[in-house]
Design an enzyme around this catalytic site. Structure first.
Site, short mmCIF file in Angstrom:
data_model
loop_
_atom_site.label_atom_id
_atom_site.label_comp_id
_atom_site.label_asym_id
_atom_site.label_seq_id
_atom_site.Cartn_x
_atom_site.Cartn_y
_atom_site.Cartn_z
N GLU A 37 9.76 4.16 5.21
CA GLU A 37 9.75 5.62 5.00
C GLU A 37 10.34 6.35 6.21
OE1 GLU A 37 8.74 7.68 2.40
OE2 GLU A 37 8.36 5.97 1.08
N CYS B 42 4.45 1.06 -8.11
CA CYS B 42 3.62 0.95 -6.90
C CYS B 42 2.63 -0.19 -7.13
CB CYS B 42 2.90 2.27 -6.68
SG CYS B 42 1.68 2.20 -5.37
N HIS C 55 8.28 -1.03 -1.59
CA HIS C 55 9.09 -0.66 -0.42
C HIS C 55 9.81 -1.88 0.18
CE1 HIS C 55 6.68 3.05 -0.40
NE2 HIS C 55 7.54 3.56 0.46
N CYS D 219 5.04 -5.17 -2.65
CA CYS D 219 5.08 -3.72 -2.44
C CYS D 219 6.52 -3.30 -2.72
CB CYS D 219 4.69 -3.37 -1.00
SG CYS D 219 5.03 -1.66 -0.56
N ASP E 188 5.50 6.35 -7.35
CA ASP E 188 5.17 5.56 -6.16
C ASP E 188 4.64 6.53 -5.11
OD1 ASP E 188 5.07 3.33 -4.37
OD2 ASP E 188 6.93 4.02 -3.46
N SER E 189 4.16 5.98 -4.01
CA SER E 189 3.72 6.84 -2.90
C SER E 189 4.92 7.53 -2.24
CB SER E 189 3.00 5.99 -1.86
OG SER E 189 3.89 5.01 -1.35
N1 DGL Z 1 5.21 1.11 -2.62
C1 DGL Z 1 3.81 1.05 -2.88
C2 DGL Z 1 3.34 -0.32 -3.26
O1 DGL Z 1 4.09 -1.01 -3.93
C3 DGL Z 1 2.94 1.85 -1.93
C4 DGL Z 1 3.06 1.50 -0.51
C5 DGL Z 1 2.28 2.44 0.40
O2 DGL Z 1 2.40 3.65 0.25
O3 DGL Z 1 1.55 1.94 1.27
O4 DGL Z 1 2.25 -0.72 -2.99
#
Ligand code: DGL
Length: 298
Positions: free
Chosen positions: A171, A94, A205, A203, A31-32
């Site tokens: 984050e 991600c 997150h 997402c 993931d990011s």
């Molecule tokens: N968690 C990731 C996603 O599901 C990336 C979110 C990001 O870094 O903007 O898209």
């Protein structure tokens, strides 16, 4: 057929068993940043014996406001790095990468690579018919969710909202800040105005924002977490390829491309055990400490 409409390829033992050396190897998860930990936890729940190699590309988070070309290039670098560490499968934890890079990566790498969008669409249409999706701006703009859901169920209504502020909140450890509730409400209200009956976390997150969403969403609105369905998919592929880990569990490994401290802070809150985190460079030569043992005979 667009990227997001393409279903998972049929992974057959005859295609893959020869190339992928066995069940001892970890599943690569990326993931990011810390969002993919929601998928990692689901992997631990459904596949408790699998060793995992987690990579958070924290030097380049957020992904969700970047161009499709950058997303593809980042996925290519990460998967190259993971293949160098002998992963047996890659789970894109991600949505942004899954929406923009999955099909290209499947063409470029001879390894099973799983994405979130199709499994989530399958899960979503089983449940409801007025589906809201909260996602990063890049995922929302791609309409990957709309295309995937309507590809399976044309009569289902789908609304996608890009939420650029959510990943920095997660984050940055600002989930419980007083202003977060109003920020989240601003993005979710247009979906409530449409009368949605379910909400997809588009997402990885966003499940971390569940305590905030609890204060905004009526209880009747179902929450759909794509982590559940991507891990079911991963399990099926491991079954087919006979790649389930059978030996005693090795520790997972956690790596980041940026600063270790903030990731460790978040991971300590969300995981059962505080992880050891290594900082890595995706272009660096392979560190022996990060290589998993490859069985000598298969
Ligand atoms: N968690 C990731 C996603 O599901 C990336 C979110 C990001 O870094 O903007 O898209």
């Amino acid at each position: 057929m667009t990227h997001s409409q393409a279903s998972r390829p049929t992974y057959s033992a005859s295609n893959y068993q020869v190339n992928y050396r066995g069940n001892h190897q970890p599943i690569g998860v990326f993931d990011s940043g810390a969002g993919g930990l929601t998928v990692l936890k689901e992997l631990e729940r459904q596949l408790p014996n699998e060793p995992l190699l987690y990579l958070g590309d924290t030097a380049r988070v957020p992904y969700g406001t970047r161009s499709p070309e950058e997303i593809v290039e980042f996925a290519r670098q990460i998967i190259t790095w993971m293949v160098g560490r002998n992963v047996k499968m890659v789970v894109m934890a991600c949505n942004t990468s899954s929406a923009l890079a999955l099909e290209k990566m499947r063409q470029e790498f001879d390894i099973p690579i799983l994405g979130l969008i199709q499994p989530a669409a399958k899960l979503a249409i089983n449940q409801r018919r007025r589906i809201g999706v909260i996602a990063t701006p890049t995922t929302a703009r791609s309409h990957a969710y709309r295309d995937a859901i309507k590809g399976r169920s044309p009569s289902t209504a789908v609304w996608e909202v890009g939420c650029p502020e959510f990943v920095p909140i997660v984050e940055g450890g600002r989930i419980n800040n007083p202003e977060t509730l109003d920020i989240v409400r601003t993005y979710v209200q247009p979906l409530l105005d449409q009368g949605i009956d379910s909400l997809v976390y588009g997402c990885t997150h966003y499940p971390h924002l569940a305590p905030v969403l609890d204060q905004i969403l009526p209880g009747a609105i179902a929450r759909i977490d794509p982590a559940v369905s991507i891990v079911r998919d991963a399990k099926e592929v491991l079954d087919t390829l006979k790649l389930h880990h059978v030996a005693p569990l090795q520790n997972h490994r956690f790596c980041v491309t940026g600063d270790k401290a903030q990731f460790s802070l978040l991971a300590n809150q969300w995981l059962n055990e505080p992880p050891t985190v290594d900082q890595v460079s995706l272009s660096a030569t392979i560190s022996p400490t990060l290589i998993y043992p490859i069985p000598l005979a298969i």
